[in-house]
Design a protein around this motif. Sequence first.
Motif, PDB file in Angstrom:
ATOM      1  N   SER A 148       0.671  -1.103   0.000  1.00 54.27           N
ATOM      2  CA  SER A 148       0.058  -0.217  -0.132  1.00 54.27           C
ATOM      3  C   SER A 148       0.851   1.288  -0.012  1.00 54.27           C
ATOM      4  N   GLU A 149       0.642   1.966  -0.851  1.00 53.92           N
ATOM      5  CA  GLU A 149       1.479   2.936  -1.105  1.00 53.92           C
ATOM      6  C   GLU A 149       1.091   4.327  -0.023  1.00 53.92           C
ATOM      7  N   ASP A 150      -0.139   4.195   0.343  1.00 53.18           N
ATOM      8  CA  ASP A 150      -0.860   5.072   1.384  1.00 53.18           C
ATOM      9  C   ASP A 150       0.032   4.844   2.742  1.00 53.18           C
TER      10      ASP A 150
ATOM     11  N   PRO B  73      -5.600   1.142   7.522  1.00 47.76           N
ATOM     12  CA  PRO B  73      -6.393   1.221   6.164  1.00 47.76           C
ATOM     13  C   PRO B  73      -7.577   0.333   6.314  1.00 47.76           C
ATOM     14  N   LEU B  76      -6.017  -4.437   2.811  1.00 46.16           N
ATOM     15  CA  LEU B  76      -4.684  -4.091   1.983  1.00 46.16           C
ATOM     16  C   LEU B  76      -4.811  -5.500   0.960  1.00 46.16           C
TER      17      LEU B  76
END
Lengths: 256, 233
Positions: A148-150, B73, B76
Motif C-alpha cells: 500500500s503506497e498510502d 487502512p 490491503l
Amino acid sequence: MEQFLLSLIAGIFIGGVAGYLGTLMLSRKMSLVAGPLGHLTLPGIALALLYGFDVSLGAFPFVILGILLIWLFEIRTKLPIEALTAIVFASGVAIAFLFLPIEKAETALVGDISKIGFLDTLITCILSIFLFLLIKKIYFKITLINISEDLAKTEGINVKKYNLLYLFSIAIIVALGVKIVGGLLTAALVAIPAATARNLSRNLLQFSLGGAFWGVLSSFLGILLFKITGFPAGPLIIIVSTFFFLISLIFKRILP
Amino acid sequence: MAEIILKVENLNVKLGKEEIIKDLSFEVKKGDILTILGPNGAGKTVLLKTLLGILPYQGEIKWRKEVKIGYVPQRLPFIKDSPMSIEDFFRLKGISTKEETKKALNSVGFEENSAFFQKGEIGNLSSGQFQRILVVWALIGNPNVLLFDEPTTGIDIGGEETIYGLLAKLKKERDLTILLVTHDLSVVYKFSNYVICLNKCPICQGFPKEVLNTETLQKIYGEEVKFYEHHKH
C-alpha cells in the motif's frame, strides 16, 4: 578451463541477483517488465557487437532510455502501461535489426557468456554485489510500497525515491542479464526463479533468498550443460529454471 | 476544556476534476472519538487520507505538534501478492524479532491467540483477524491519534463487534484520540462522541444524538432510510 570458470562465476552472480530482485518484481506484478526492457537494449547490444565493446555497456543506456520513455508516456497519455511497453520494445527490436549483423544475431538475442574476460567478470561480480546490497536495503520498504503506497507514505517512506532506486535496480539487472541470456530472455531470468520460490515459500525470507537460490542454481546448471552439450548457455539456463519451476508446482500441491 | 489537536478549516479536496470534499471545517479535541459517517463514495476515505497528508488539498489542516498518527487502512488486497508471515508484516514496521511481535500482539490482548503465529501466511487470516493485526500494527511506536478506516464489506461475523470493543479498550488504556470512518449508524451511537456526516458536501456535525435525525439521515443516505431511535443496551 579458466574461461569456463569465468563464465560460471559471472553467470552465478547475475542469476542470483536477478532471482532476488525478481521476487520484488513478482510481488508487484512487474515480472514481465524486464522482457520489453531487454528487447529494447538490442540496438545497444548490436552496437556493442559491431564495435567490439561490452554488451552490458551497450545495453545500459537503452534500458535507462526505455524506463524514461515508459515513465514519460505514462504521465503524458492515459494508455495502459502494457501498450506503452509494447510500443517501446517493438521499436527497439525493429531498430536493432536495421544494423545488427546477421551472424551476430544469436549472441544478441540469447546471449553468450562463454567468451567473457577476466575484467568483465570482475566488474560483473562487483556490480552484482552492489546491486544485491542495494536491493537488500530497499527490500522491506518496497514491499510495504507494494502492499500500500498510502500506508508507506504514512510511515514516512519517500515512495518516489524508493521507486526510482527500484527501477534503477531493474535497469542494472537487465543490462547485466543480456550478457548471459541476451535481449530476448531477460524476463525469464527474473520471473522464473521468483515464481519457483513463491511456490515453495511461506514467508519473505524464504521467498527472497529462494529467488536468489533458484537463480544461482539455474545459471550454474545451465552453464554446466552448455559445457557438456555445446548448446548456447542462455536458453539452457532458462530451460533449467523452467524445469525447477515445474518441479515446484508438484511440491506446492503437497505443501499444506 | 480539552485541548484541540486537529483543526480543519475550509477544506476542499479535488481528485482530477471531481470535487470530493467541499468546504469542510471541524475540530477534534484530545480524547474525542470522531466518526465520519456517510454512504459509499461520500468522500470518507478521501478525508482520512487528506488528513494523513497523502492527498493534495486546499484550505487548512492543522495538527497539534506533538501528535503522532497511527493509520488503519480499509484493507490491503495486495498483501496476498507476497508470501508474508505475521512476523514479516511487523518487520516492515521495524520490529525485528518474534518476541517483539508477540509483545506487540500481547499488549492489545492477543495472548490467548498464539495460534495466530501458526497460520503461516498473513493472507490466510480471516478478515476480522487481519483487521486486528492492522490495528496492532498501527499502534506500534505509540501514536496518540488513531485514524481507522472501516472496511465496507468482508469482515467475518462477530468481527465488527470485537474490533470496536478492542478500539474502546485501547482508547482507555492509551489515552487515544480516534477518528474513524464508518457507514454504520450503530457504531456512531455506541462508540463516538462527535460525528461528521458527509455526502461530498458536509451535511451535519455535532453530538450524534443531537444532529442525527430523519432529515439529516435522508440527506446522507437518500429518501428511503427511515430513522429509528437507538436504545442503549
